[in-house]
Design an enzyme around this catalytic site. Structure first.
Site, PDB file in Angstrom:
ATOM      1  N   GLU A  91       1.586  -4.283  -7.648  1.00  0.00           N
ATOM      2  CA  GLU A  91       0.950  -3.186  -6.917  1.00  0.00           C
ATOM      3  C   GLU A  91       1.235  -1.828  -7.530  1.00  0.00           C
ATOM      4  O   GLU A  91       0.481  -0.871  -7.319  1.00  0.00           O
ATOM      5  CB  GLU A  91       1.408  -3.179  -5.457  1.00  0.00           C
ATOM      6  CG  GLU A  91       2.891  -2.921  -5.295  1.00  0.00           C
ATOM      7  CD  GLU A  91       3.297  -2.627  -3.861  1.00  0.00           C
ATOM      8  OE1 GLU A  91       2.455  -2.178  -3.067  1.00  0.00           O
ATOM      9  OE2 GLU A  91       4.474  -2.833  -3.540  1.00  0.00           O
TER      10      GLU A  91
ATOM     11  N   ASP B 226       2.670   6.139   1.258  1.00  0.00           N
ATOM     12  CA  ASP B 226       3.866   5.911   2.061  1.00  0.00           C
ATOM     13  C   ASP B 226       4.939   5.246   1.190  1.00  0.00           C
ATOM     14  O   ASP B 226       4.853   4.055   0.954  1.00  0.00           O
ATOM     15  CB  ASP B 226       3.560   5.085   3.312  1.00  0.00           C
ATOM     16  CG  ASP B 226       2.642   3.887   3.045  1.00  0.00           C
ATOM     17  OD1 ASP B 226       1.963   3.828   1.996  1.00  0.00           O
ATOM     18  OD2 ASP B 226       2.605   3.008   3.909  1.00  0.00           O
TER      19      ASP B 226
ATOM     20  N   ASP C 194      -7.582   0.527  -0.330  1.00  0.00           N
ATOM     21  CA  ASP C 194      -7.439  -0.468  -1.394  1.00  0.00           C
ATOM     22  C   ASP C 194      -8.777  -1.098  -1.754  1.00  0.00           C
ATOM     23  O   ASP C 194      -9.052  -1.415  -2.917  1.00  0.00           O
ATOM     24  CB  ASP C 194      -6.503  -1.601  -0.956  1.00  0.00           C
ATOM     25  CG  ASP C 194      -5.076  -1.171  -0.729  1.00  0.00           C
ATOM     26  OD1 ASP C 194      -4.874  -0.211   0.043  1.00  0.00           O
ATOM     27  OD2 ASP C 194      -4.158  -1.793  -1.290  1.00  0.00           O
TER      28      ASP C 194
ATOM     29  N   GLU D 125       5.283  -3.059  12.148  1.00  0.00           N
ATOM     30  CA  GLU D 125       5.506  -3.705  10.854  1.00  0.00           C
ATOM     31  C   GLU D 125       6.731  -3.162  10.122  1.00  0.00           C
ATOM     32  O   GLU D 125       7.136  -3.720   9.097  1.00  0.00           O
ATOM     33  CB  GLU D 125       4.251  -3.556   9.979  1.00  0.00           C
ATOM     34  CG  GLU D 125       4.049  -2.210   9.338  1.00  0.00           C
ATOM     35  CD  GLU D 125       3.447  -1.144  10.233  1.00  0.00           C
ATOM     36  OE1 GLU D 125       3.039  -0.098   9.704  1.00  0.00           O
ATOM     37  OE2 GLU D 125       3.374  -1.361  11.475  1.00  0.00           O
TER      38      GLU D 125
ATOM     39  N   GLY E 229      -1.911   6.617   2.895  1.00  0.00           N
ATOM     40  CA  GLY E 229      -1.804   5.658   1.811  1.00  0.00           C
ATOM     41  C   GLY E 229      -0.614   5.921   0.908  1.00  0.00           C
ATOM     42  O   GLY E 229      -0.154   5.029   0.204  1.00  0.00           O
TER      43      GLY E 229
ATOM     44  N   GLU F  38       9.972   0.764   1.062  1.00  0.00           N
ATOM     45  CA  GLU F  38      10.555  -0.036   2.140  1.00  0.00           C
ATOM     46  C   GLU F  38      10.605  -1.526   1.822  1.00  0.00           C
ATOM     47  O   GLU F  38      11.197  -2.288   2.569  1.00  0.00           O
ATOM     48  CB  GLU F  38       9.729   0.159   3.421  1.00  0.00           C
ATOM     49  CG  GLU F  38       9.736   1.568   3.973  1.00  0.00           C
ATOM     50  CD  GLU F  38       8.923   1.664   5.253  1.00  0.00           C
ATOM     51  OE1 GLU F  38       9.517   2.010   6.282  1.00  0.00           O
ATOM     52  OE2 GLU F  38       7.718   1.388   5.220  1.00  0.00           O
TER      53      GLU F  38
END
Length: 505
Positions: free
Chosen positions: A460, A276, A123, A245, A274, A475
């Site tokens: 995002e 995911d 990022d 997490e 990245g 998720e």
């Protein structure tokens, strides 16, 4: 890593995550203990609270850091104003001691936003584009120095500066960050030497296991032995355990597979990518339990590693260490040839990932295929084919879709992501396809501005097929902020109207 080894194996951690007290498992993974963890664990074991009592226990013994970018914002007249104001809200101060799972960093840095209240490795490069547009090269330099610090301490830049991310990295962009500062800093021999050593150490991290390439093993750690005798790389995480997490999500999914340990490694490796998650990693595009990331040789990772090797060669040349420079230039050249050999498909006019099991190209057409063009590894003819396919199949009303596969995963169609828009636009511009690059930038800005008019912030990811609808999948709910969206969007405004400076806050 003491906090990690203690906290994530405690009864209270497992109980809280299993009780689904928070809508997002990451909330408790990022909690900060108010008293020594051993005391909290002892109290929990004695009391064994459940339900509301457990929630009260948690809030009595842990602190949670609020995200200041989510505080009330003034009314903005444009997305550009929003971006300008958000940089200060997304900035974090340096620290010398760990706070809960958060690893200390010696310099200020910028977080993505929302649930992501720490740096994220790849990022940061896309975020840096916007920071440079805002005349914050000092902050970009500090972020690169943070990467150098992490590489010195850990051996690589982790997924993010959380202790539970230390077993994995992300797409390697330290070389790209150095390139952003090259003109300003490369004359400084101390800076150059420090960065060179960090890049070397990062390269060693990706090449761990390379010495076994002469054996009959197909892969070891992140190194893949190709049939021709060369080596490429894959994503990998050695830990065969649920992600702290996403603890309960992983456990629930693992219940549907026969080998939970391998499943955990596949899903962790996808986080290192990245992407995911995406159909790129799935045997069945509609079933996350079919994930097989470590069986895939990713074209984008290897293109970025060419850039890492090329940047090391460039550094050594600047340091007048010409033998070393030639060695790493040869590594880059050899890897580039392997990408051409295994990943390019003449019939499709596209670069693909490769299946480790049979070394055949996978069937998923994704924007990972533009990264070789971003890295300027392609021929003019290949660039022309890539441009045609981008325009005919990937380009939608709001930008480029991540893949040509529509699934419930967030890195598939109908979603588009800022970093992938940048890879494509930058690559097209490098090969003189400015008209198509402009068309993509304008489409992306349409999606961003449509979303901004609806909810007053940047996100995002975006539904680029139907920009008036919010993106979904994955998720967690779509996050606002948002570092890399702000950075790439800022750069697109600048490229489309280069004579207009970014607005002041």
């Amino acid at each position: 890593m003491q906090y990690q080894s203690n906290f994530y194996s405690t009864e209270i951690f497992k109980a809280v995550q299993s009780a689904d007290l928070f809508s997002d498992s990451k909330v408790f993974a990022d909690a900060i203990a108010k008293i020594p963890l051993a005391e909290i664990e002892n109290q929990y074991v004695m009391q064994k609270p459940t339900g509301e009592a457990l929630l009260r226990f948690v809030h009595a013994h842990f602190d949670f850091i609020a995200n200041k970018e989510l505080d009330a914002l003034p009314d903005f007249t444009s997305a550009q104003q929003y971006i300008s104001v958000l940089w200060s809200r997304l900035s974090r101060k340096p620290s010398t001691v760990a706070k809960g799972s958060l690893l200390p960093l010696p310099h200020p840095y910028v977080v993505p936003g929302g649930r992501f209240n720490e740096i994220y490795y790849w990022d940061s490069y896309f975020t840096a584009l916007g920071l440079l547009d805002a005349n914050r090269s000092d902050l970009v330099e500090g972020m690169l120095d943070n990467f150098v610090s992490l590489i010195d301490r850990i051996g690589h830049v982790p997924n993010g500066n959380r202790d539970y991310y230390q077993s994995r990295s992300q797409p390697p962009v330290t070389a790209l960050m150095a390139d952003l500062l090259w003109q300003e800093k490369s004359h400084d021999k101390q800076w150059l030497s420090r960065v060179t050593q960090a890049l070397l150490k990062e390269h060693q991290f990706w090449q761990t296991g390379e010495d076994l390439s002469c054996t009959d093993k197909k892969a070891h750690y992140r190194v893949v032995n190709m049939p021709c005798g060369g080596t490429l790389n894959r994503y990998w995480d050695p830990l065969a355990a649920p992600r702290p997490e996403s603890f309960i999500e992983d456990i629930e999914l693992a219940a549907a597979v026969t080998d939970s340990g391998t499943f955990y490694q596949h899903i962790r490796a996808a986080c290192e990518s990245g992407w995911d998650f995406s159909s790129r990693w799935l045997a069945n595009a509609d079933d996350l339990a079919s994930i097989r990331t470590t069986d895939i040789i990713p074209v984008d990772l290897n293109a970025l590693l060419v850039l890492l090797e090329s940047q090391i060669a460039r550094c050594f040349e600047k340091l007048n260490e010409l033998t070393q420079a030639q060695y790493y230039a040869n590594l880059a050249s050899n890897r580039s040839a392997l990408i051409q050999k295994y990943c390019w498909c003449d019939k499709k006019g596209w670069f693909f990932d490769v299946d480790l099991n049979d070394y055949a190209r996978t069937s998923v057409e994704s924007l990972a295929g533009v990264v070789p063009m971003f890295a300027e590894l392609v021929t003019p003819e290949q660039a022309e084919h890539i441009g045609k396919k981008l325009e005919a199949e990937f380009l939608q009303q709001g930008g480029l879709v991540s893949t040509l596969v529509t699934t419930s995963q967030q890195w598939d169609s109908p979603n588009g992501w800022a970093p992938l828009q940048w890879f494509a636009v930058s690559g097209l511009r490098a090969y003189g396809q400015n008209q198509l690059a402009n068309k993509i930038m304008q489409a992306w800005l349409y999606a961003v501005e449509t979303g901004f008019e609806q909810i007053g912030c940047l996100l995002e990811k975006y539904n680029v097929v139907e920009p008036d609808k919010q993106a979904s999948g994955g998720e967690y709910v779509v996050q606002q902020g948002f570092g890399w969206t702000n950075g790439v969007t800022s750069r697109f405004y600048r490229l489309l109207v280069p004579e207009v400076d970014s607005p002041s806050a």
